[in-house]
Structures are given as structure tokens and as C-alpha cells.
Design a protein around this motif. Sequence first.
Motif, PDB file in Angstrom:
ATOM      1  N   CYS A 137      -3.091   3.339   6.344  1.00  0.00           N
ATOM      2  CA  CYS A 137      -4.400   3.096   5.716  1.00  0.00           C
ATOM      3  C   CYS A 137      -5.195   2.071   6.528  1.00  0.00           C
ATOM      4  N   ASP A 187      -5.787   0.870   0.321  1.00  0.00           N
ATOM      5  CA  ASP A 187      -6.952   1.089  -0.561  1.00  0.00           C
ATOM      6  C   ASP A 187      -6.678   2.186  -1.596  1.00  0.00           C
ATOM      7  N   ARG A 188      -5.641   2.964  -1.386  1.00  0.00           N
ATOM      8  CA  ARG A 188      -5.167   4.012  -2.308  1.00  0.00           C
ATOM      9  C   ARG A 188      -6.081   5.234  -2.357  1.00  0.00           C
ATOM     10  N   THR A 189      -7.174   5.249  -1.618  1.00  0.00           N
ATOM     11  CA  THR A 189      -8.123   6.356  -1.757  1.00  0.00           C
ATOM     12  C   THR A 189      -8.406   7.105  -0.458  1.00  0.00           C
ATOM     13  N   CYS A 190      -8.072   6.530   0.681  1.00  0.00           N
ATOM     14  CA  CYS A 190      -8.459   7.165   1.948  1.00  0.00           C
ATOM     15  C   CYS A 190      -7.584   8.407   2.199  1.00  0.00           C
ATOM     16  N   CYS A 201      -3.831   7.521   2.514  1.00  0.00           N
ATOM     17  CA  CYS A 201      -3.219   7.177   1.229  1.00  0.00           C
ATOM     18  C   CYS A 201      -2.991   8.433   0.403  1.00  0.00           C
TER      19      CYS A 201
HETATM   20 ZN   LIG Z   1      -5.957   4.147   2.393  1.00  0.00          ZN
END
Ligand SMILES: [Zn+2]
Length: 349
Positions: free
Chosen positions: A111, A97-100, A103
Motif C-alpha cells: 500500500c 489505507d485499506r482502500t487502494c 489493499c
Molecule cells: Zn492501500
Amino acid sequence: MAETMKAAMLHKARDLRIEEVPRARITGAEQALVQVEAVGICGSDVHYWAEGRIGSKTFSQPFILGHETGGTVLEVGKAVTNVKPGDRVAIEPGYPDRTCRYCRAGHYNLCPEMTFLADPPVDGSLCEYVAWPADYLFPLPEPLDVEAGAMMEPLAVGVYANRQVRVGPGESVAVIGAGPIGLLCLQVARASGAYPVYVVDVVPSRLEHARRLGATEVIHAGERDALEAVRGATEGWGVDVVIECVGIEGTVNQALYMVRRGGRVQLVGMSAATLASFPAWDVILNELEIHGQFRYVNCYPPAIALVQSGAVDVASMVTQRWALEEAPEAFAFVHEHRAEVVKGVVRVG
Ligand SMILES: [Zn+2]
């Protein structure tokens, strides 16, 4: 371009069908459409095919198998800059998700919102086209072909294993298991300067392959005690590093005693093994460092470089090939002839 595409769809255990399904298409400015050309058959695909599950993971809807993928970019979204139509690429099969918090900390393999090919309900790549975020596509420089592209996925596992356990120049290493992952861990260890590297397996043809790919000594665990063999070869000390690529209780335990005091153990093999007893006392007294491994992080660029430089040979590991239409037979063959298949590849198109 046609509205549909051919795909190898798994309905239930041993029921893989070649079907026409809606064609993959780009859904955002950051995506690219890849024409799939080579898909490696992985042990996890074979588990789903043979048993309809992996450990506790099952599926309720039919899904497309395959996650080791090489192909050619056909079309890119407006925001894509790293690849262009005509580029041969390897697809890294999972994007996060690139945001957690994982990540952001650089551990995107952990992730919780990972989208991973052939991890149901997500479809895999054993089909004609895949639409994928372009930043998880990696151009293949000469001399890498699309089959090498498919091999970047297991090689990424080997790169990450060696990186996590910090294999260094002149260190002694034992690799337990000479399947595709073990053979790639061996090659990356050698490329990292490890010496000697012992490889343990019970299949003579695999051990022979390991020898060709740089093993210093191969150990047939069906003929002699692998632990004694490694200890004997190291004057009783044990090796600096063990990379365990089988994942059953016996070999995981063996890894803990094959390593020297203060040594490092990388647990790569995944077959849902549970240790009935964990020798915590020995791990403490021997000051062992033990790493679990889940997939890989940022390992496609080094994997590609290792093959481009000639340090790792993936081409000789591809031992069987089938067409997409033959995928059902391919899975049956791989399942029944594990010893003679190093890596089987399905050629698409
Ligand atoms: Zn993530």
C-alpha cells in the motif's frame, strides 16, 4: 494518566535522547491505547541510529525509534471488539489505507499509504504509550509474554518468507545469514517440514545458535566455500529453496547458484544491494523462481500460533535487555557488538 510520556527520540546519527513528549492518545473509535513494555532493536533502527539514514531514506525532524513491540492494552475506542483493557498484545507496526488497489487485492504490505512505526516522519514505539488501530493489535495467548510479542514482528518476516517461497515437507532449504531474520526463517522452514536445512554465516556464535534452533548443518562461509558446501551436501544438485537474509551482492548471487534447477529463491535481506550484473541467462536456463519480499501480509496470527505450539522458539533469541532510559547505550552496544547480540530488547516501564 500523565499528559506526557518518555520517548527515545533520534535527533541525528548517534544522537538518541530520552525526552518527555506529549502522551499518545486514542484519536478514533477503532483505536486502542497500548502501554509499551518490550521493544526489540532491529537492524533498521540501528541503521538510522548509526548513519542517520537507511539507503536513500533520511529524516528531517526528530522521530521515535522502534517498531517491534509488545505491551498491554490500557484503553479502547467505542468500536473495538478484538482486544480489551488488560490484554497483552503484539503491535503489527504497519497499517495501510485499506482502500487502494493493493489493499483490496490483499497485498496491503504494498500500500502506498502505509503508516509504519519508526518510518519517519511516523514515530515508533520506543516510548511509554502507542495509540494504534485495534485490528493491527494481536492478543498474546499463554505462554507468550510481551518480549515474545516484540518478536512477532521479525517472526512475521520469517513466516512470510517461507509462505511466499512455498517451503514444503521434506524440501531441502539453505538459509543465508544467521541474524535474527535468518534464525527465524530457519525455524519456520523446519516447522514447515523442511529437511535438511543448511545455514550459512560467518559468525561462529550465530552458527551455533542456528544449530540449537534446528539447522541440519551449519556452514562457516569464512572457512569454506558456502556454494561448494551446499552443492556437495546435495550430491551436486543444489537445494530446493534458498532464503537469502543478508542482502549483499555476493550472497544474492550465491543464492542463485545454491538452488537446484527449477528451484525457488526468496530475497529477504535488505541492505540496498544492487547487482552489478544479473545472470539472466542462468536464471532462464535453470528456470529459477525468484521472489522479492517487502515486510509481510497477514502473518501475525501464524507467527503467534508457531510460538504458542512450541514449533518456534523466540525466547532464547533475546540475548540482551535494557531499560528505556538506557536506550542510547543499547543502540551503541548493538551497533558495536553485532556478533554477540542476537536480539536486544528494551524493556519499558
Ligand atoms: Zn492501500
